[in-house]
Design an enzyme around this catalytic site. Structure first.
Site, short mmCIF file in Angstrom:
data_model
loop_
_atom_site.label_atom_id
_atom_site.label_comp_id
_atom_site.label_asym_id
_atom_site.label_seq_id
_atom_site.Cartn_x
_atom_site.Cartn_y
_atom_site.Cartn_z
N LYS A 190 0.85 -1.19 0.00
CA LYS A 190 0.00 0.00 0.00
C LYS A 190 0.89 1.25 0.00
O LYS A 190 1.82 1.35 0.78
CB LYS A 190 -0.91 -0.01 1.23
N ARG A 216 -24.99 -2.39 8.55
CA ARG A 216 -24.70 -3.77 8.14
C ARG A 216 -24.97 -4.76 9.28
O ARG A 216 -25.01 -5.96 9.06
CB ARG A 216 -23.24 -3.88 7.69
N GLU A 275 -18.66 -6.14 10.84
CA GLU A 275 -19.60 -5.33 11.63
C GLU A 275 -20.61 -6.18 12.37
O GLU A 275 -20.93 -5.90 13.54
CB GLU A 275 -20.32 -4.34 10.69
#
Length: 641
Positions: free
Chosen positions: A289, A407, A379
């Site tokens: 990244k 969610r 979640e």
């Protein structure tokens, strides 16, 4: 901001679609990657935006659009933080400077923006499910197209991704999943899957054997059907026996990798080979990244996104220094307060689904590492995990974005509310979220939580009230408690250090007035204060009530308002449908007061991206909108007098 023109490199300047990219020789792709990476760095250094994720998939992006026939072939990006290169290569280079700006390009893939954006994404882990749906639709229509999903290792930790893989493996539809493995989502990844993928990428034995098998199978391409079947069985038997890829093979996927995601030639060759292999396949690509920008490689969480200008070489901020004291963000107020509360109450624990930085749980994780939990992009699990902790006497504070809590709605109802467990939901990014746009606006939590029994819903006007709500919730044992607060800076007030209990379901009168009373819920009350100060200079005196609670309502205070004023205006940073204003109107529906109620909130439509103030003004709930509404109401009464 005026357009600061970024000049693309000579190859990139002539790429206005993937068709232009395909005109190049394969040996030119390295230069294209360099130019694309430089273009992203320079543009974001001026205009801001998500950063590290897109730098990490430059080679992958170029290889995908070079090998596949997009948009006929369908390319689905998970989350979308990584799709900047994709946007630039698909005809949006000249407008890329408008990315995430009001009226400009979306920061995420968006179906209405481009035919190359096959599926809208903002939240993680949806790509494989969507790709499978597209692949099955292709099969039903007997079409000739390929389907590719690109998902990060962080997004792969979500249950939805594994549900999709389990289904895809069983259906045996032709589908390629590329696992972009960089050990990061926004914060470092956690959990067993992260360790599993690390084992894959570091296993010398596996990689050596895998490479040898791959080379050997290459010799079987021209062999007969019987030899190909033997080769396939050999590959499966050996890799399953020694392998890390066995998890994916157990789900019905052929596993390939790990490969160097920053070698565009390697990626191109693997993608060309995999196009001819039927069925569900997973290509494991290892990336970094922030690749190509040293500061982003060193501090990957910090460089996930940048909102202010920076030096494109050193990374040093070029934003002018703000004068005066730094105003803390609401999540930082939460982060400091939960540490203070935890120091006094050993029952308190903190939970977040992969957002310890965004939700500011790091202070608790650093102070009490055994009482703070990052559960990954999960979640639903985070809420049931919190319920389990509460069932055994702990006091869990679940720090979660409003749009992420959506969610886990079933878990809120089934695992928390029905069992009446005292979980505290600290709902960050409530209301208009800003540049992240509609996938991240937290507009629905008031409405969807109001319908749930055993639930308190509150929102603070300022830092002091947030701290006191958290303190009161930490002592409360009867119901779950939701505390919602917005993204961004708080008021900058000087608040007292000591916590004080807050009476549940009680608001306060901030300003007395005539004819019109504005009932505000949460930090929107600060807009009301600003607006009514301006109106006072015009000789208009409206009342202002800071209600603090949407559930339970301060019905006594509302009754007093009805006896004093002729009209009520409610305001909230959330949808008008079923929210705080609806709660007030519902309460008054069968009461004898017959007082009109005007509900101010976000209308029943999708709100796009921009700054929070731009979007509040667009939907009419900024200070100017409040002033306009008060004047409108008073004009009606003057005309009827």
């Amino acid at each position: 901001m005026e357009f600061d023109k970024v000049e693309p490199g000579p190859l990139l300047a002539n790429i206005n679609s993937p068709a232009d990219l395909k005109k190049l020789d394969p040996n030119q792709l390295v230069e294209v990657c360099d130019e694309l990476r430089d273009y992203i760095i320079e543009t974001v250094s001026i205009h801001g935006g998500h950063f590290g994720a897109s730098l990490g998939v430059v080679e992958m992006t170029v290889a995908l659009h070079y090998v596949y026939d997009t948009p006929k072939d369908l390319l689905i990006w998970d989350v979308g933080h990584q799709a900047y290169g994709h946007k630039i290569l698909t005809g949006r280079r000249e407008n890329f400077y408008t990315n995430r700006k009001y009226g400009g390009l979306s920061g995420f893939p968006k179906r209405s923006e481009s035919e190359y954006d096959t599926f809208g994404v903002g939240h993680s882990s949806t790509s494989i499910s969507a790709a499978l749906g597209m692949a099955v639709s292709r099969d039903l229509s007997d079409e000739d197209k390929k389907v590719v999903a690109v998902i990060g290792d962080g997004a792969m930790t979500a249950g939805l991704a594994f549900e999709a893989m389990n289904n895809a493996g069983a259906m045996n539809s032709d589908l390629l999943v590329i696992l972009n493995d960089n050990c990061m989502s926004i914060d470092p990844n956690v959990g067993a899957l992260k360790e599993y993928l690390t084992d894959i990428t570091t296993s010398k034995t596996f990689n050596k054997v895998r490479d040898e098998i791959y080379d050997m199978l290459g010799h079987f391409k021209s062999a007969g059907e019987k030899m190909r079947k033997v080769a396939s069985r050999l590959e499966k038997a050996v890799t399953t026996a020694i392998t890390p890829g066995g998890l994916f093979q157990a789900l019905g996927f052929k596993y390939y990798g790990p490969v160097d995601g920053h070698n565009v030639d390697t990626m191109r060759k693997h993608l060309e080979d995999l196009k001819d292999i039927p069925g569900p396949k997973l290509l494991h690509a290892v990336t970094v990244k922030g690749k190509g920008f040293a500061p982003a490689e060193r501090e990957q969480t910090k460089w996930h996104a940048q909102s202010s200008p920076f030096d494109k070489i050193t990374g040093k901020s070029l934003a002018p220094e703000k004068k005066g004291p730094k105003i803390p963000r609401y999540q930082h107020i939460f982060g400091d307060a939960i540490v203070e509360l935890a120091e006094e109450d050993e029952r308190i624990v903190g939970i977040t689904p992969a957002m310890p930085s965004g939700s500011s749980l790091w202070p608790l994780m650093n102070t009490f590492p055994d009482r703070a939990f990052d559960v990954g992009i999960a979640e639903q699990h985070s809420i049931t995990f919190a319920a389990g902790l509460a069932a055994e006497g702990k006091k869990p504070f679940a720090a979660i974005y409003s749009s992420f809590l959506q969610r886990a709605y079933d878990q809120v109802i089934h695992d928390v509310a029905i069992q009446n467990l005292p979980v505290v939901f600290c709902i960050d990014r409530a209301g208009i979220a800003g540049a992240d746009g509609p996938t991240h606006h937290g507009l629905y939590d008031i409405s969807y939580l109001r319908a749930v029994p055993n639930m308190i819903i509150s929102s603070p006007l300022n830092e002091q009230e947030l701290r006191d709500m958290m303190y009161t919730a930490s002592k409360y044992e009867d119901d779950a408690w939701a505390i919602r607060y917005p993204r961004g800076e708080a008021t900058g007030m000087d608040f007292r250090k000591e916590f004080q209990s807050m009476e549940i379901g009680k608001g306060e009168c901030i300003r007395e007035g005539e004819d019109v009373a504005v009932l505000s819920f949460g930090p929107m009350g600060n807009y009301v204060i600003e607006a009514l100060d301006d109106l006072e200079e015009e000789g208009i005196n409206a009342g202002h009530l800071n209600m603090r609670f949407a559930k339970p309502l301060d019905t006594q205070l509302i009754k007093q308002v009805c006896q004093t004023y002729r009209h009520i205006i409610t305001i909230e940073d959330g949808t008008k449908l079923g929210g705080f204003g609806s709660a007030v109107a519902e309460f008054l529906a069968d009461k004898p007061y017959h007082i009109p109620v005007t509900i101010m909130g976000v209308p029943d439509r999708i709100v796009e991206h921009g700054t929070q103030r731009e979007l509040h003004d667009e939907v009419g709930i900024g200070p100017d909108g409040i002033k306009e509404q008060v004047r409108k109401v008073l004009k009606t009464y003057s005309l009827n007098a």
